[in-house]
Write a protein that holds these residues in place. Structure first.
Motif, short mmCIF file in Angstrom:
data_model
loop_
_atom_site.label_atom_id
_atom_site.label_comp_id
_atom_site.label_asym_id
_atom_site.label_seq_id
_atom_site.Cartn_x
_atom_site.Cartn_y
_atom_site.Cartn_z
N ARG A 52 0.84 -1.19 0.00
CA ARG A 52 0.00 0.00 0.00
C ARG A 52 0.88 1.25 0.00
N GLN A 53 1.96 1.22 0.80
CA GLN A 53 2.85 2.38 0.86
C GLN A 53 3.59 2.56 -0.47
N ARG A 54 3.98 1.47 -1.11
CA ARG A 54 4.65 1.58 -2.42
C ARG A 54 3.72 2.22 -3.44
N ALA A 55 2.46 1.80 -3.42
CA ALA A 55 1.48 2.38 -4.35
C ALA A 55 1.28 3.86 -4.05
N ARG A 56 1.20 4.21 -2.76
CA ARG A 56 1.04 5.61 -2.38
C ARG A 56 2.26 6.42 -2.79
N SER A 57 3.45 5.87 -2.60
CA SER A 57 4.68 6.56 -3.00
C SER A 57 4.72 6.77 -4.50
N ARG A 58 4.31 5.76 -5.26
CA ARG A 58 4.27 5.87 -6.72
C ARG A 58 3.28 6.96 -7.14
N ASP A 59 2.08 6.94 -6.55
CA ASP A 59 1.08 7.95 -6.87
C ASP A 59 1.57 9.35 -6.50
N LEU A 60 2.24 9.44 -5.39
CA LEU A 60 2.77 10.73 -4.95
C LEU A 60 3.81 11.25 -5.94
N ARG A 61 4.72 10.39 -6.35
CA ARG A 61 5.76 10.80 -7.32
C ARG A 61 5.12 11.22 -8.65
N ILE A 62 4.13 10.47 -9.11
CA ILE A 62 3.43 10.81 -10.36
C ILE A 62 2.73 12.16 -10.21
N LEU A 98 3.44 14.59 -8.18
CA LEU A 98 4.44 15.67 -8.12
C LEU A 98 4.95 16.03 -9.52
N LEU A 99 5.27 15.04 -10.29
CA LEU A 99 5.78 15.30 -11.63
C LEU A 99 4.72 15.94 -12.52
N VAL A 146 -3.68 10.95 -7.31
CA VAL A 146 -2.69 11.71 -8.06
C VAL A 146 -3.16 13.15 -8.29
N GLU A 147 -4.42 13.33 -8.64
CA GLU A 147 -4.93 14.67 -8.96
C GLU A 147 -5.05 15.57 -7.72
N VAL A 179 -2.62 15.78 -5.35
CA VAL A 179 -1.29 16.14 -4.87
C VAL A 179 -1.03 17.65 -5.01
N LYS A 180 -1.26 18.19 -6.18
CA LYS A 180 -0.97 19.61 -6.40
C LYS A 180 -1.78 20.51 -5.47
N PRO A 181 -3.12 20.35 -5.37
CA PRO A 181 -3.87 21.22 -4.46
C PRO A 181 -3.43 21.08 -3.00
N VAL A 182 -3.11 19.87 -2.58
CA VAL A 182 -2.65 19.67 -1.21
C VAL A 182 -1.36 20.44 -0.97
N LEU A 183 -0.43 20.36 -1.91
CA LEU A 183 0.85 21.07 -1.76
C LEU A 183 0.65 22.58 -1.80
N GLU A 184 -0.23 23.04 -2.67
CA GLU A 184 -0.49 24.49 -2.75
C GLU A 184 -1.08 25.02 -1.44
N VAL A 185 -2.00 24.27 -0.85
CA VAL A 185 -2.59 24.67 0.42
C VAL A 185 -1.52 24.64 1.52
N ALA A 186 -0.69 23.62 1.51
CA ALA A 186 0.37 23.52 2.53
C ALA A 186 1.33 24.69 2.44
N VAL A 187 1.72 25.05 1.23
CA VAL A 187 2.64 26.18 1.05
C VAL A 187 1.96 27.48 1.49
N ALA A 188 0.69 27.66 1.11
CA ALA A 188 -0.04 28.87 1.50
C ALA A 188 -0.18 28.94 3.02
N ARG A 189 -0.49 27.82 3.66
CA ARG A 189 -0.61 27.80 5.12
C ARG A 189 0.73 28.10 5.77
N PHE A 190 1.80 27.52 5.24
CA PHE A 190 3.14 27.76 5.77
C PHE A 190 3.49 29.24 5.65
N ASN A 191 3.23 29.83 4.49
CA ASN A 191 3.54 31.26 4.28
C ASN A 191 2.74 32.14 5.23
N ALA A 192 1.47 31.82 5.43
CA ALA A 192 0.65 32.59 6.36
C ALA A 192 1.18 32.45 7.79
#
Length: 185
Positions: A3-13, A15-16, A100-101, A103-116
């Motif tokens: 399950r973690q390998r599949a999650r890691s693969r999805d995460l990498r995809i 991100l790219l 996979v779809e 990943v980008k919104p999660v990262l954008e929210v994380a960066v926005a929260r971090f900046n705030a």
């Protein structure tokens, strides 16, 4: 494990596809802090099993000196794990269901929260500094008021005039007055 390998693969995809550059994929071992310090990534993404306490403790050390957004993907999340993650500086804590779809919104929210959060920390630090400076100036005014029998306004004006004449910041002149007063007792 699968399950973690599949999650890691999805995460990498994800991100790219989102246009991120994956600088490194490193294990959460005893060298984690050293590796992150060397790499200096803009964003840290953790793909963890249910108990990532050791990794979180390492992140506290890394984030203390060089804060950056941290996103944690995991399969299980208890309130205590979430609390530990937030204390470690995690900006986003994602439990199960990584698509996979997303990943980008999660990262954008994380960066926005971090900046705030960083903005609030900066404002808090500046406010604390201003309050500390204000206390120094007020103590120096008190000394002038007592020694020269001045009103508070007159003591402030005297401080201000001296600071301008000596090309010093008001707080620096006030600190000098306090230092001399301490020296002379």
């Amino acid at each position: 494990m699968q399950r973690q390998r599949a999650r890691s693969r999805d995460l990498r995809i994800g991100l790219l596809q989102a246009g991120y550059n994956v600088v490194a994929s490193i294990p959460g071992d005893i060298y984690l802090v050293e590796r992150l310090t060397q790499l200096q990534p803009d964003l840290i993404i953790i793909d963890a099993e249910s108990d990532a306490r050791d990794v979180l403790e390492d992140l506290v050390m890394v984030s203390r000196d060089a804060p950056r957004p941290i996103v944690l993907f995991t399969e299980e999340g208890t309130p205590s794990q979430l609390e530990a993650a937030m204390s470690a500086g995690v900006s986003a804590y994602v439990v199960a269901g990584l698509q996979v779809e997303r990943v980008k919104p999660v990262l954008e929210v994380a960066v926005a929260r971090f900046n705030a959060d960083q903005k609030l920390r900066t404002e808090l630090s500046e406010t604390k500094n201003k309050l500390a400076e204000r206390k120094i100036i007020d103590r120096a005014k008190g000394i002038l008021m007592e020694k020269h029998h001045l009103s508070e306004n007159d003591a402030y004006q005297k401080l201000r005039k001296q600071a301008m004449e000596k090309n010093l910041k008001l707080v620096d002149l006030a600190q000098r007055i306090l230092d001399v007063a301490d020296l002379l007792g």
